[in-house]
Design an enzyme around this catalytic site. Structure first.
Site, PDB file in Angstrom:
ATOM      1  N   HIS A   1       0.866  -0.829  -0.032  1.00 36.69           N
ATOM      2  CA  HIS A   1       0.149   0.239   0.193  1.00 36.69           C
ATOM      3  C   HIS A   1       0.905   1.635   0.112  1.00 36.69           C
ATOM      4  O   HIS A   1       0.449   2.227  -0.248  1.00 36.69           O
ATOM      5  CB  HIS A   1      -1.064   0.062   1.289  1.00 36.69           C
ATOM      6  CG  HIS A   1      -1.973  -0.770   1.316  1.00 36.69           C
ATOM      7  ND1 HIS A   1      -3.141  -0.973   2.171  1.00 36.69           N
ATOM      8  CD2 HIS A   1      -2.548  -2.265   0.108  1.00 36.69           C
ATOM      9  CE1 HIS A   1      -4.203  -1.837   1.363  1.00 36.69           C
ATOM     10  NE2 HIS A   1      -3.364  -2.573   0.095  1.00 36.69           N
TER      11      HIS A   1
ATOM     12  N   SER B   1      -0.617  -1.001  -5.730  1.00 32.02           N
ATOM     13  CA  SER B   1      -0.519  -2.573  -6.683  1.00 32.02           C
ATOM     14  C   SER B   1      -0.101  -1.702  -8.327  1.00 32.02           C
ATOM     15  O   SER B   1      -0.383  -1.035  -8.885  1.00 32.02           O
ATOM     16  CB  SER B   1      -2.137  -2.856  -7.055  1.00 32.02           C
ATOM     17  OG  SER B   1      -2.651  -3.517  -5.275  1.00 32.02           O
TER      18      SER B   1
ATOM     19  N   LYS C   1     -15.377  -8.566  -7.439  1.00 31.35           N
ATOM     20  CA  LYS C   1     -13.628  -9.313  -8.503  1.00 31.35           C
ATOM     21  C   LYS C   1     -13.230 -10.600  -7.501  1.00 31.35           C
ATOM     22  O   LYS C   1     -12.937 -11.737  -7.554  1.00 31.35           O
ATOM     23  CB  LYS C   1     -12.611  -8.389  -8.442  1.00 31.35           C
ATOM     24  CG  LYS C   1     -12.700  -8.813 -10.215  1.00 31.35           C
ATOM     25  CD  LYS C   1     -11.517  -7.838 -10.733  1.00 31.35           C
ATOM     26  CE  LYS C   1     -11.190  -8.518 -12.033  1.00 31.35           C
ATOM     27  NZ  LYS C   1     -10.941  -7.884 -13.021  1.00 31.35           N
ATOM     28  N   ASP C   2     -12.664 -10.152  -6.122  1.00 31.51           N
ATOM     29  CA  ASP C   2     -12.239 -11.291  -5.278  1.00 31.51           C
ATOM     30  C   ASP C   2     -13.333 -12.319  -4.992  1.00 31.51           C
ATOM     31  O   ASP C   2     -12.854 -13.414  -4.637  1.00 31.51           O
ATOM     32  CB  ASP C   2     -11.397 -10.506  -4.244  1.00 31.51           C
ATOM     33  CG  ASP C   2     -10.479  -9.654  -4.458  1.00 31.51           C
ATOM     34  OD1 ASP C   2     -10.274  -9.780  -3.571  1.00 31.51           O
ATOM     35  OD2 ASP C   2      -9.871 -10.429  -5.589  1.00 31.51           O
TER      36      ASP C   2
ATOM     37  N   GLU D   1       6.040 -33.797   0.805  1.00 38.39           N
ATOM     38  CA  GLU D   1       4.290 -33.378   0.274  1.00 38.39           C
ATOM     39  C   GLU D   1       4.314 -32.925  -1.028  1.00 38.39           C
ATOM     40  O   GLU D   1       5.744 -32.439  -1.570  1.00 38.39           O
ATOM     41  CB  GLU D   1       4.041 -32.464   0.889  1.00 38.39           C
ATOM     42  CG  GLU D   1       2.599 -33.436   2.135  1.00 38.39           C
ATOM     43  CD  GLU D   1       1.835 -33.579   1.934  1.00 38.39           C
ATOM     44  OE1 GLU D   1       1.812 -35.268   1.737  1.00 38.39           O
ATOM     45  OE2 GLU D   1       0.551 -33.413   1.918  1.00 38.39           O
TER      46      GLU D   1
END
Lengths: 71, 404
Positions: B205, B209, B231-232, B275
């Site tokens: 911030h 972005s 959107k998220d 894994e």
């Protein structure tokens, strides 16, 4: 942040029943698909060919090794 | 935005408003920018399911495996908690790897977001440690032997190696002391990750972005809420469906069946495999025959990631306008997929050679980054010079023709 941005406000005056959403989706579908393929086919091959080629090579090498031991 | 609650102007709430509601976000960010918030969601899922699992888990070598079975069979919803936590870890890594590759492709690591990138690498490192420690807790065969193999790597350090390993283990082998401290650390580290994530967001911030074009987006920004929030949300719903497929229909497909066998220090599994999210790094480790060399190679992976913003010499940020870098990027992705595959193969021909070539290929990307930027700059300069020369030539030709 803090740089004095003037945020745009979007104000809808059209009734939601008048909105036309995705009207050109099907008419432009073929063109957009062709454009995506023509722009990205080299990148796709760059990704897929090394992976597929190496996998196939490794499998064939393992099979050859098995046949060599059987003989 | 015309009417806002006056409470949003009060302290604390105003910070919340400035960073999560009215925060100026580029209007052209794609769905690839949704993986950051998704990673935050995964962290919350892991912490919540983990806290509730910890209420029923017993960190003792004689009881750990049984307590996990107790959770699965007797605790109401215990099976769901366990499967959500186990598969949630895999989802967390899928999301973070996609987030990482997005940042790599669009140059989100480039100036002025170096700190955001470095904090992201620190978070990845913390995640790897947390996930490794967490996998030990069920005390299955893979838990025990994976812990033995990886903690033993520290013995490669000259002089103090063996002392460090004994200190890590809390004894002379992976045993009850190790399990207890691993449980404690596995509870602690996610909160460290949460703190690091807040720092990651704060650093982001600072400058805002990035966007797919890689250019300054000050001319066109929109409020985070409601546009980016919605959107998220699309991404969150798609993630929930994907996550649910694994939790409800294939909860063990990403795991190893040997971990359903209680740990037995007297019986070594035929193939000790971590894994899936550790496989690329595991492949690089195994590529080098020397133990210290392998450990150094793993260290070099993270040093390369941390150094990336500082070795980048490109004037152009986004790969949308870097066709040569695009090819190297996709080669890196192919290389990482190959490394992941090699990591779960036995250490024999031809996998050893392929793993070694793939490991070199991985570091090649970072070696070529400083050179690539300069080559691209030269190509742009030459093409501009060629274009300028051709414009001049056509101008002079037209003048000449007019005169004639």
């Amino acid at each position: 942040m803090g740089k004095g941005y003037k945020l745009k406000e979007v104000v809808y005056t059209l009734s939601p029943f008048e909105h036309k959403i995705m009207t050109t989706f099907w008419s432009q579908f073929a063109y957009k698909t062709k454009k995506r393929i023509s722009e990205n086919w080299v990148n796709t091959l760059t990704l897929v060919c090394p992976v597929a080629g190496t996998y196939m090579y490794a499998n064939s090498a393992v099979e050859k090794e098995k046949h060599h031991h059987r003989m | 935005m015309a009417r806002r609650l006056s409470i949003l102007k009060q302290p604390i709430f105003s910070t919340f408003n400035n960073h999560l509601i009215d925060y100026p976000t580029p209007s052209n960010i794609s769905y690839w920018w949704g993986f950051g918030s998704l990673a935050g969601l995964c962290l919350v899922i892991q912490i919540l399911t983990g806290v509730f699992l910890a209420m029923h888990y017993t960190p003792h070598v004689d009881l750990a495996f049984l307590s996990v079975e107790h959770i699965m069979r007797d605790v109401k919803g215990g099976w769901l908690l366990r499967y959500m936590h186990a598969n949630g870890a895999s989802m967390f890594f899928i999301v973070v790897y996609l987030h990482f590759f997005r940042g790599l492709y669009y140059g989100s690591y480039a100036s002025p977001r170096e700190l955001v990138w470095c904090l992201g690498v620190v978070i990845l490192l913390l995640m790897i440690v947390t996930a490794f420690i967490g996998y030990v807790l069920p005390w299955g065969q893979m838990s025990f032997w994976g812990a033995t193999v990886i903690t033993s790597l520290a013995s490669a350090i000259p002089v103090v190696g063996d002392t460090i390993v004994t200190w890590l283990w809390g004894g002379f082998s992976v045993d009850n002391a190790t399990l207890n401290r691993f449980f404690s650390l596995h509870y602690l580290l996610p909160f460290i990750i949460a703190g690091a994530s807040i720092l990651h967001l704060a650093a982001l911030h600072q400058y805002g972005s990035n966007n797919p074009l890689g250019i300054n987006s000050s001319v066109d920004k929109i409020a985070f809420y409601p546009y980016i929030y919605v959107k998220d949300l699309v991404g969150w719903v798609a993630f929930a469906i994907f996550f649910s497929i694994f939790v409800f229909y294939a909860p063990n497909v990403l795991g190893h069946p040997d971990n359903y066998i209680p740990a037995n220090p007297m019986s070594t599994p035929a193939h000790i495999v971590p894994e899936w999210y550790f496989l690329p790094v595991y492949a690089i480790l195994r590529s080098i025959p020397n133990k210290l060399g392998g450990v150094a190679a793993i260290g070099l992976v993270f040093v390369s990631l941390l150094a990336l913003p500082f070795i980048n010499t490109s004037y152009v940020r986004s790969s949308s306008f870097r066709p040569i870098h695009q090819k190297f990027f996709w080669l890196l992705v192919a290389d990482c997929l190959l490394l992941g595959w090699i990591g779960c193969q036995p250490v024999e021909a031809p996998y050893v050679t392929i793993g070694q070539i793939a490991s070199v290929g991985f570091f090649f990307y970072f070696a070529i980054t400083p050179i690539l930027g300069k080559c691209e700059a030269r190509l742009i300069k030459n093409s501009n010079a060629c274009e300028a020369r051709s414009v001049l030539a056509s101008f002079l030709t037209s003048i000449g023709l007019l005169w004639w």
